[in-house]
Design an enzyme around this catalytic site. Sequence first.
Site, PDB file in Angstrom:
ATOM      1  N   SER A   1      12.968 -27.094   6.638  1.00  0.00           N
ATOM      2  CA  SER A   1      13.712 -28.351   6.490  1.00  0.00           C
ATOM      3  C   SER A   1      15.155 -28.033   6.132  1.00  0.00           C
ATOM      4  CB  SER A   1      13.087 -29.191   5.379  1.00  0.00           C
ATOM      5  OG  SER A   1      13.983 -30.210   4.975  1.00  0.00           O
ATOM      6  N   SER A   2      16.060 -28.869   6.627  1.00  0.00           N
ATOM      7  CA  SER A   2      17.485 -28.681   6.310  1.00  0.00           C
ATOM      8  C   SER A   2      17.731 -28.783   4.814  1.00  0.00           C
ATOM      9  CB  SER A   2      18.325 -29.749   7.026  1.00  0.00           C
ATOM     10  OG  SER A   2      18.085 -29.712   8.402  1.00  0.00           O
ATOM     11  N   ARG A   3      16.844 -29.483   4.099  1.00  0.00           N
ATOM     12  CA  ARG A   3      17.058 -29.676   2.657  1.00  0.00           C
ATOM     13  C   ARG A   3      16.515 -28.514   1.817  1.00  0.00           C
ATOM     14  NH1 ARG A   3      16.114 -35.182   4.323  1.00  0.00           N
ATOM     15  NH2 ARG A   3      17.763 -36.589   3.614  1.00  0.00           N
TER      16      ARG A   3
ATOM     17  N   MET B   1      19.915 -34.245  12.868  1.00  0.00           N
ATOM     18  CA  MET B   1      21.030 -34.526  11.959  1.00  0.00           C
ATOM     19  C   MET B   1      21.780 -33.229  11.651  1.00  0.00           C
ATOM     20  SD  MET B   1      19.882 -37.642   9.559  1.00  0.00           S
ATOM     21  CE  MET B   1      18.912 -36.700   8.408  1.00  0.00           C
ATOM     22  N   GLY B   2      21.589 -32.208  12.476  1.00  0.00           N
ATOM     23  CA  GLY B   2      22.330 -30.964  12.278  1.00  0.00           C
ATOM     24  C   GLY B   2      21.737 -30.101  11.177  1.00  0.00           C
TER      25      GLY B   2
ATOM     26  N   HIS C   1      14.146 -26.945  14.484  1.00  0.00           N
ATOM     27  CA  HIS C   1      14.880 -27.696  15.510  1.00  0.00           C
ATOM     28  C   HIS C   1      14.867 -26.932  16.836  1.00  0.00           C
ATOM     29  CE1 HIS C   1      17.099 -29.193  11.772  1.00  0.00           C
ATOM     30  NE2 HIS C   1      16.669 -30.317  12.314  1.00  0.00           N
TER      31      HIS C   1
HETATM   32  P1  AMP Z   1      16.342 -33.781  11.181  1.00  0.00           P
HETATM   33  O1  AMP Z   1      17.546 -32.995  11.599  1.00  0.00           O
HETATM   34  O2  AMP Z   1      15.777 -33.390   9.866  1.00  0.00           O
HETATM   35  O3  AMP Z   1      16.552 -35.261  11.337  1.00  0.00           O
HETATM   36  O4  AMP Z   1      15.196 -33.411  12.217  1.00  0.00           O
HETATM   37  C1  AMP Z   1      15.414 -33.521  13.597  1.00  0.00           C
HETATM   38  C2  AMP Z   1      14.116 -33.316  14.299  1.00  0.00           C
HETATM   39  O5  AMP Z   1      13.611 -32.023  13.988  1.00  0.00           O
HETATM   40  C3  AMP Z   1      13.034 -34.322  13.874  1.00  0.00           C
HETATM   41  O6  AMP Z   1      12.280 -34.701  15.014  1.00  0.00           O
HETATM   42  C4  AMP Z   1      12.213 -33.517  12.898  1.00  0.00           C
HETATM   43  O7  AMP Z   1      10.885 -33.968  12.786  1.00  0.00           O
HETATM   44  C5  AMP Z   1      12.272 -32.143  13.526  1.00  0.00           C
HETATM   45  N1  AMP Z   1      11.967 -31.093  12.555  1.00  0.00           N
HETATM   46  C6  AMP Z   1      12.478 -30.964  11.304  1.00  0.00           C
HETATM   47  N2  AMP Z   1      11.913 -29.913  10.679  1.00  0.00           N
HETATM   48  C7  AMP Z   1      11.024 -29.376  11.544  1.00  0.00           C
HETATM   49  C8  AMP Z   1      10.109 -28.266  11.488  1.00  0.00           C
HETATM   50  N3  AMP Z   1       9.988 -27.510  10.396  1.00  0.00           N
HETATM   51  N4  AMP Z   1       9.345 -28.005  12.577  1.00  0.00           N
HETATM   52  C9  AMP Z   1       9.458 -28.765  13.697  1.00  0.00           C
HETATM   53  N5  AMP Z   1      10.300 -29.829  13.811  1.00  0.00           N
HETATM   54  C10 AMP Z   1      11.062 -30.130  12.751  1.00  0.00           C
END
Ligand code: AMP
Length: 277
Positions: free
Chosen positions: A185-187, A30-31, A37
Amino acid sequence: MLIARTRQDLLAARTELHATGKPLALVPTMGALHAGHVSLIEHALGRGCTVAASIFVNPLQFENAGDLARYPRHEAADLQTLHAAGCSLAWLPDAATMYPPDDATLIDVAGPALGWEADIRPGHFRGVATVVAKLFGQLQPACAIFGEKDFQQLQVVARMVRDLALPVQVIGAPTLREPDGLAMSSRNRFLSAHERARAPQLHAALQDARRALATATPAAAALHAGRTALADAGLVTDYIALVDGPSLRPIETPQSGARLIAAARLGSVRLLDNIPA
Ligand code: AMP
């Protein structure tokens, strides 16, 4: 790196990538990209794949309009990150491309999609499963890499692929953490300095629970101690549980593949984490 924004762009790019003869790996995102990522892209490259990453803030998986509106969007920086990571295609559809007005299909997974996140975010996994199925259809990847960070999501996608016999291999990749243990985390950018200092307590509580389970402490006691430690640190626990892994069913004692999962709120941010039990 190819950039596709329309179905027409995507078709041309997909043909080009499939012509390389290398297996195509999809990394859905989701960017607001961070090193977690990037580690998924590196994982795919390490398997000898050509990598396509999607960036789509999927409205269908947000049950809260405020959360969707404030979700960080950093397209220019994200494109640079993807390019630098060795990605061959960035797929950036808009909402109308992903959800044309005459759409009539949603995907509902039961089993691992019940409970935990679904209790807090009703409809979330319907949104995830539907968008991921669409991405699989659009890109036709040989494999897709998902982070273990979102453990329930990984199990939901794996079950959907199995149940629908989709020709995609679902691969889980380890969680990348900050040096103090906080899962990236993006958040996390929404945490105040004070909250950021307390956020690693979620990972610490999971590790403490794992240590307690290893000394034959009953799961209920280990999890209760975790909940108390989180409350002491000012986190509001949504759940902390010991589950079997693929089905996310709660269990009493660790077994092969078991996972400790937790989610807690810190100010306006929900933190999610899990570790092997
Ligand atoms: P998101 O952009 O949050 O939807 O995450 C996209 C992908 O990145 C998903 O498969 C998440 O599980 C993965 N992801 C998010 N945070 C991490 C992290 N800290 N380590 C590894 N993968 C992650």
